[in-house]
Design an enzyme around this catalytic site. Sequence first.
Site, PDB file in Angstrom:
ATOM      1  N   GLN A  78       0.805  -1.222   0.000  1.00 47.42           N
ATOM      2  CA  GLN A  78       0.000   0.000   0.000  1.00 47.42           C
ATOM      3  C   GLN A  78       0.834   1.267   0.000  1.00 47.42           C
ATOM      4  O   GLN A  78       0.318   2.359  -0.226  1.00 47.42           O
ATOM      5  CB  GLN A  78      -0.918   0.014   1.218  1.00 47.42           C
ATOM      6  N   CYS A  84      -4.970   0.579   3.935  1.00 44.34           N
ATOM      7  CA  CYS A  84      -5.005  -0.820   4.351  1.00 44.34           C
ATOM      8  C   CYS A  84      -6.422  -1.373   4.354  1.00 44.34           C
ATOM      9  O   CYS A  84      -6.657  -2.536   4.010  1.00 44.34           O
ATOM     10  CB  CYS A  84      -4.367  -0.989   5.720  1.00 44.34           C
ATOM     11  N   HIS A 231      -5.225  -1.078  12.143  1.00 42.36           N
ATOM     12  CA  HIS A 231      -4.761  -1.544  10.838  1.00 42.36           C
ATOM     13  C   HIS A 231      -5.647  -2.687  10.368  1.00 42.36           C
ATOM     14  O   HIS A 231      -5.932  -3.618  11.132  1.00 42.36           O
ATOM     15  CB  HIS A 231      -3.310  -2.010  10.984  1.00 42.36           C
TER      16      HIS A 231
END
Length: 285
Positions: A78, A84, A231
């Site tokens: 990414q 993400c 995340h």
Amino acid sequence: MINKINSDKSITWKAAHYPQYDKMTMADMLRRSGGRKSKIMHIPKPATPTRDQVNTARDMPIQFDWRGTGFVSPVRDQGACGSCYAFSAMGMNEARWRLMTNNTEKPVFSPQDIVECSVYSQGCEGGFPYLIGGKYAEDFGLVEEKYNPYTGKDGECKTEPDSPRQYSYKYEYVGGFYGACNEELMIMNLVEHGPMSVSFEVYDDFIHYKGGIYHHTGLQNQFNPFEITNHAVLLVGYGEEDGQKYWTVKNSWGTTWGEEGYFRIRRGTDECSIESIAVQSFPLS
């Protein structure tokens, strides 16, 4: 920090220095690990499993990994964009599309379409898989990578209006609602339906992960103003090693990070809240 982790025999994983981080700013690192706008202030604890859930999960394989079947799409990177959530959501839909078609179709969906075009995200500043892998996939559909290749930057939507889209439906938090998730339900849904999107809290020791079964060491760099972020990643399997249970997870930081782009993390203890808010959706044929 790296030396302390690697010299402590009680820590079940190894750390490494990644040269690609040297050119990133602190803002880049925060976006890479989730982005400020992906932060969840009050994550629910896993729900207490019912007796049926415990018994059903106990009947599942002791070890399980979707990677050996060819149903998991390749690891991607990414970059310094807080996308993400898009990679996690696209990875889930890619894997489940492959499962639905028995690998006769292997789409790679466009995270850039999410970053630029979705009204349900904050672009490179963050977002949530529930809204992307679920609601956006149902309301607007997903386009393949070739229709809007990844640049890792915010900008005007460059996906052509007539680009073909593929849809998903029945999106949900695992367990049916926010706060209903637990280890047993994650095992059952992973085996029965395929890889799913999970989120967890990232501390600054995690970015140095190289291999082993991760758990937060409690070590933090006092000179590094790193913020805890949420995340989003892709759950692909689970297992046990030397008496320690773990999840196997696909990250979006490239194949040179971790275990060829994957990591393992403690299972059954809600390590860094990874067993609290798993998300899944189902491809619409």
